[in-house]
Design a protein around this motif. Sequence first.
Motif, mmCIF file in Angstrom:
data_model
loop_
_atom_site.group_PDB
_atom_site.id
_atom_site.type_symbol
_atom_site.label_atom_id
_atom_site.label_comp_id
_atom_site.label_asym_id
_atom_site.label_seq_id
_atom_site.Cartn_x
_atom_site.Cartn_y
_atom_site.Cartn_z
ATOM 1 N N SER A 112 0.828 -1.209 0.000
ATOM 2 C CA SER A 112 0.000 0.000 0.000
ATOM 3 C C SER A 112 0.859 1.253 0.000
ATOM 4 O O SER A 112 0.532 2.243 -0.671
ATOM 5 N N PHE A 113 1.943 1.238 0.759
ATOM 6 C CA PHE A 113 2.860 2.383 0.732
ATOM 7 C C PHE A 113 3.422 2.581 -0.673
ATOM 8 O O PHE A 113 3.504 3.709 -1.170
ATOM 9 N N GLU A 114 3.822 1.503 -1.299
ATOM 10 C CA GLU A 114 4.408 1.618 -2.637
ATOM 11 C C GLU A 114 3.382 2.169 -3.634
ATOM 12 O O GLU A 114 3.727 2.946 -4.534
ATOM 13 N N LYS A 115 2.126 1.803 -3.447
ATOM 14 C CA LYS A 115 1.081 2.247 -4.375
ATOM 15 C C LYS A 115 0.666 3.693 -4.122
ATOM 16 O O LYS A 115 0.534 4.482 -5.070
ATOM 17 N N PHE A 116 0.449 4.061 -2.843
ATOM 18 C CA PHE A 116 -0.142 5.362 -2.535
ATOM 19 C C PHE A 116 0.861 6.413 -2.045
ATOM 20 O O PHE A 116 0.551 7.603 -2.060
ATOM 21 N N GLN A 117 2.028 5.967 -1.618
ATOM 22 C CA GLN A 117 3.072 6.894 -1.183
ATOM 23 C C GLN A 117 4.391 6.477 -1.832
ATOM 24 O O GLN A 117 5.386 6.200 -1.162
ATOM 25 N N SER A 118 4.361 6.498 -3.155
ATOM 26 C CA SER A 118 5.491 5.962 -3.918
ATOM 27 C C SER A 118 6.807 6.680 -3.587
ATOM 28 O O SER A 118 7.848 6.045 -3.397
ATOM 29 N N GLN A 119 6.765 8.006 -3.517
ATOM 30 C CA GLN A 119 7.994 8.758 -3.255
ATOM 31 C C GLN A 119 8.569 8.396 -1.883
ATOM 32 O O GLN A 119 9.768 8.124 -1.751
ATOM 33 N N MET A 120 7.715 8.403 -0.868
ATOM 34 C CA MET A 120 8.170 8.074 0.476
ATOM 35 C C MET A 120 8.702 6.645 0.535
ATOM 36 O O MET A 120 9.756 6.376 1.142
ATOM 37 N N PHE A 121 7.993 5.725 -0.103
ATOM 38 C CA PHE A 121 8.423 4.327 -0.102
ATOM 39 C C PHE A 121 9.823 4.189 -0.688
ATOM 40 O O PHE A 121 10.697 3.536 -0.101
ATOM 41 N N HIS A 122 10.058 4.824 -1.829
ATOM 42 C CA HIS A 122 11.363 4.681 -2.479
ATOM 43 C C HIS A 122 12.457 5.448 -1.727
ATOM 44 O O HIS A 122 13.617 5.029 -1.744
ATOM 45 N N GLN A 123 12.083 6.545 -1.056
ATOM 46 C CA GLN A 123 13.062 7.269 -0.249
ATOM 47 C C GLN A 123 13.671 6.384 0.832
ATOM 48 O O GLN A 123 14.880 6.445 1.091
ATOM 49 N N LEU A 124 12.825 5.571 1.490
ATOM 50 C CA LEU A 124 13.316 4.735 2.579
ATOM 51 C C LEU A 124 13.720 3.340 2.111
ATOM 52 O O LEU A 124 14.660 2.750 2.648
ATOM 53 N N ASN A 125 13.044 2.831 1.105
ATOM 54 C CA ASN A 125 13.356 1.474 0.640
ATOM 55 C C ASN A 125 14.717 1.406 -0.056
ATOM 56 O O ASN A 125 15.336 0.341 -0.106
ATOM 57 N N LYS A 126 15.208 2.535 -0.551
ATOM 58 C CA LYS A 126 16.529 2.519 -1.206
ATOM 59 C C LYS A 126 17.646 2.182 -0.219
ATOM 60 O O LYS A 126 18.737 1.766 -0.627
ATOM 61 N N GLY A 127 17.358 2.348 1.063
ATOM 62 C CA GLY A 127 18.336 1.964 2.080
ATOM 63 C C GLY A 127 18.044 0.614 2.705
ATOM 64 O O GLY A 127 18.556 0.313 3.800
ATOM 65 N N TYR A 128 17.252 -0.214 2.024
ATOM 66 C CA TYR A 128 16.832 -1.499 2.595
ATOM 67 C C TYR A 128 18.029 -2.371 2.986
ATOM 68 O O TYR A 128 18.020 -3.031 4.020
ATOM 69 N N ASP A 129 19.077 -2.334 2.168
ATOM 70 C CA ASP A 129 20.256 -3.150 2.478
ATOM 71 C C ASP A 129 20.963 -2.662 3.741
ATOM 72 O O ASP A 129 21.665 -3.439 4.406
ATOM 73 N N ASP A 130 20.797 -1.379 4.068
ATOM 74 C CA ASP A 130 21.446 -0.824 5.260
ATOM 75 C C ASP A 130 20.643 -1.077 6.535
ATOM 76 O O ASP A 130 21.201 -1.029 7.643
ATOM 77 N N ILE A 131 19.325 -1.291 6.385
ATOM 78 C CA ILE A 131 18.458 -1.464 7.548
ATOM 79 C C ILE A 131 18.854 -2.715 8.334
ATOM 80 O O ILE A 131 19.216 -3.737 7.758
#
Length: 356
Positions: A210-229
């Motif tokens: 749902s985040f990826e669908k409705f808050q795409s910018q926010m999702f990609h802002q944080l998901n780009k650091g998924y490997d660091d999490i």
Amino acid sequence: MNKNYYAILMAGGIGSRFWPVSTAKLPKQFHDILGAGETLIQKTFKRLNKIIPKENIFILTNEEYETLVMEQLPEVKKAQLVLEPAMRNTAPCILYASLKIKKQNPNALLVVAPSDHWIEDEASFVEDIQLSFDTCEKEDVLMTLGIKPTFPNTGYGYIQHEKKPSEKIKKVEQFCEKPDYKTAKKFIKQGNFLWNAGIFIWSVQSVLKSFEKFQSQMFHQLNKGYDDINTDREKKFIDESYPQTEKISIDYAIMEPSKNIYVLPASFDWNDLGTWGALYDELPKDENKNVVVNAKNLLENSKGNVIHTSANKTVVIGGLKNYIVIDEKDKLLIYPKKKEQEIKDLVKKLEDKYGN
């Protein structure tokens, strides 16, 4: 306990309507507001632990409260803390916590719960969470718990659901902002409106989709650091990226635009403890309907007051009716109960006049 069950315990708010006990340095969730021997965050953690393993309860809070959380919840490991470097409302922090949990367990089912609510019947709370988990495990839905209204409250948001009495879990038609009194009365008369308690249940896969669908910018802002999490690189990434996210609530960001929203009318009594008046409603009263927390007291010709002091302080009051009297260290509040919504504005005026 089911190892796939997780919780995000929301503990980052300031609770300014509970001033002077609740302050930016020591918010209400870290106080024993009820005089019960436990702080609100401690009570909430124990309640969640009735169904969720301790190690799966993540504490979402501002980074300046890290020490407070660790002191009050010594059973929590540092890896369970989700620390916001900036206050961005509820959507970014829930997304951040959800990414951390997904990386740990992609099959996780989550409950998002505020740390400062009053729930007396904890057995019924657990039953409602269990039913919600069972539903979210089988279906791609986002769920919330709604509270059956007892009066036309104008301080809560409302949830309108489909009128299908045979179904325990109901499809949400719309979320409604805090109404005026006339509208609130209309909602209650219709019979298919619930108070929005801010308690959400979903699978980690469903909410991230749902985040990826409705808050795409926010999702990609944080998901780009998924490997660091969940690594030692996480803090650097979050400190740089998190403050850039949009400041928006989870209701606006995800719940309102989604179509797969369902609500379970809660089977337990609930109070969000948002004001001193809300606390007054839940605590025992003397013969003159005064609520007294901690104080040794002599109250003459005084009715309907809420009085909160440090332990064993002696308080003498005469001729006072329907007031809030709060004595907290170097601060004293004496204010009409009917004007309690103004306290938040008073705190702002004090800050403007004297600084923090």
